[in-house]
Structure formats: C-alpha cells, structure tokens
Design a protein around this motif. Structure first.
Motif, short mmCIF file in Angstrom:
data_model
loop_
_atom_site.label_atom_id
_atom_site.label_comp_id
_atom_site.label_asym_id
_atom_site.label_seq_id
_atom_site.Cartn_x
_atom_site.Cartn_y
_atom_site.Cartn_z
N ASN A 62 32.12 72.65 72.21
CA ASN A 62 31.14 73.75 72.23
C ASN A 62 31.52 74.84 71.23
N TYR A 63 32.80 75.14 71.14
CA TYR A 63 33.26 76.14 70.18
C TYR A 63 32.94 75.69 68.76
N ALA A 64 33.28 74.45 68.42
CA ALA A 64 33.04 73.94 67.06
C ALA A 64 31.55 73.97 66.72
N LEU A 65 30.71 73.55 67.64
CA LEU A 65 29.28 73.53 67.38
C LEU A 65 28.72 74.94 67.22
N ALA A 66 29.17 75.86 68.04
CA ALA A 66 28.69 77.24 67.95
C ALA A 66 29.11 77.90 66.64
N GLN A 67 30.29 77.59 66.16
CA GLN A 67 30.80 78.22 64.95
C GLN A 67 30.19 77.63 63.68
N THR A 68 29.71 76.41 63.74
CA THR A 68 29.25 75.72 62.53
C THR A 68 27.75 75.49 62.49
N ASN A 69 27.05 75.76 63.58
CA ASN A 69 25.61 75.48 63.68
C ASN A 69 25.30 73.99 63.53
N LEU A 70 26.27 73.15 63.84
CA LEU A 70 26.02 71.72 63.88
C LEU A 70 25.42 71.37 65.24
N THR A 71 24.89 70.16 65.37
CA THR A 71 24.29 69.73 66.62
C THR A 71 25.09 68.58 67.22
N VAL A 99 31.77 65.44 62.65
CA VAL A 99 32.66 65.91 63.71
C VAL A 99 33.14 64.69 64.49
N LEU A 100 34.45 64.55 64.61
CA LEU A 100 35.02 63.49 65.45
C LEU A 100 35.59 64.16 66.69
N ASN A 101 34.96 63.92 67.82
CA ASN A 101 35.38 64.52 69.08
C ASN A 101 36.17 63.48 69.88
N GLY A 102 37.47 63.70 70.00
CA GLY A 102 38.30 62.80 70.79
C GLY A 102 39.14 61.87 69.95
N LEU A 103 39.81 62.42 68.95
CA LEU A 103 40.69 61.60 68.12
C LEU A 103 41.70 60.85 68.97
N HIS A 104 42.22 61.49 70.00
CA HIS A 104 43.22 60.85 70.86
C HIS A 104 42.68 59.56 71.49
N ARG A 105 41.38 59.54 71.77
CA ARG A 105 40.77 58.34 72.36
C ARG A 105 40.62 57.22 71.33
N GLY A 110 37.77 78.20 76.19
CA GLY A 110 36.67 78.53 75.30
C GLY A 110 36.98 79.55 74.23
N ILE A 111 38.20 80.04 74.20
CA ILE A 111 38.60 81.05 73.23
C ILE A 111 39.53 80.39 72.20
N ALA A 112 39.20 80.59 70.93
CA ALA A 112 39.98 79.96 69.86
C ALA A 112 41.07 80.91 69.36
N THR A 113 42.18 80.32 69.05
CA THR A 113 43.27 81.01 68.36
C THR A 113 43.49 80.27 67.05
N VAL A 114 43.43 81.00 65.96
CA VAL A 114 43.63 80.39 64.64
C VAL A 114 45.13 80.21 64.42
N LEU A 115 45.55 78.97 64.20
CA LEU A 115 46.95 78.67 63.94
C LEU A 115 47.22 78.56 62.44
N LYS A 116 46.16 78.21 61.69
CA LYS A 116 46.32 78.03 60.24
C LYS A 116 44.96 78.26 59.60
N GLY A 117 44.93 78.99 58.50
CA GLY A 117 43.68 79.24 57.78
C GLY A 117 42.83 80.29 58.45
N GLU A 118 41.56 80.29 58.09
CA GLU A 118 40.59 81.23 58.66
C GLU A 118 39.77 80.52 59.72
N SER A 119 39.25 81.27 60.68
CA SER A 119 38.46 80.64 61.75
C SER A 119 37.17 80.10 61.19
N LEU A 120 36.57 79.17 61.94
CA LEU A 120 35.29 78.58 61.53
C LEU A 120 34.30 79.67 61.48
#
Length: 130
Positions: free
Chosen positions: A14-23, A43-49, A120-130
């Motif tokens: 939800n965070y990624a979609l809200a920040q990028t206007n992707l669907t 967007v690949l959701n669930g790389l671990h899977r 639901g709250i992002a913390t930027v670890l590297k670079g700039e936020s989306l």
C-alpha cells in the motif's frame, strides 16, 4: 531499483502504490507469478516467496534476481523480513532464510533506494523516499 522491506502485513505494498501512483494491476505477486517470466515487472511483491519457490524447484534464485534487474532496472521489489525470530528446525527453512537474506543484502547494496515499512510508516535507509 527500489527495495522495500518490512514485516508481514505492515503495509509495504500500500505504501509503494500510494507513493508511486501505480495500481494493483501493475503488481506481480511473488506467490503466484511465473518464475520463468521476468519481463516487464514494475512491482514485485513478495520476493521472499519467489525465492522459496525457486529453491523448491531446484532453480538458482540469484540468477533469477540478476535477470529481473537486467530486464527491469527500475523495478520496485517488496519483501518480508524473514530472518528475525526463532531459527527454524527444518534445514530447508534455514537455507531459504539465509538465501533470502543474502539476496536482500546484495539488492540493498545496489539499490537506488531502500525503505523499511513498519505499521505503514516508511523509514528511508538509503537514498530518497519514493
């Protein structure tokens, strides 16, 4: 490439979609996607899977990630943090967690952005936020 990490059900997608206007139509689900097709993934959701499925099939998850990045250099990769908590008794589960962790370390090192989402709250670890 952007890497978004966090615990299960923490609002990463939800965070990624809200920040990028992707669907949601632009999201490839790691639990159900064709692992042989790495073309045009936004967007690949669930790389671990995906990694778990590849290991179970006897395929190389490192090679998959390399192909993914070559074909989609601007991809947003979302993955659960699976290395915390009790160490599993089953060898497969331990190997899967280790492989996923090593791949995520490599991705983070090479990513333009790395963000961790918690509640639901992002913390930027590297670079700039989306």
């Amino acid at each position: 490439m952007t890497l978004i990490i966090g615990g299960a059900h923490q609002g990463k997608l939800n965070y990624a979609l809200a920040q990028t206007n992707l669907t949601k139509a632009q999201v490839t689900q790691g639990s159900t996607c064709s692992v042989s097709d790495v073309q045009n993934i936004v967007v690949l959701n669930g790389l671990h899977r995906v990694i778990k499925r590849l290991i179970q099939q006897g395929d190389d998850p490192h090679a998959y990630v390399e192909r993914l990045l070559v074909n989609n250099p601007e991809v947003i990769i979302i993955t659960d943090e699976i290395g915390c908590g009790v160490v599993p008794l089953e060898r497969f589960e331990r190997d899967w967690r280790e492989t996923t962790g090593r791949i995520c370390c490599s991705l983070a090192q090479n990513a333009q952005r790395v963000e961790r989402v918690f509640c639901g709250i992002a913390t930027v670890l590297k670079g700039e936020s989306l």
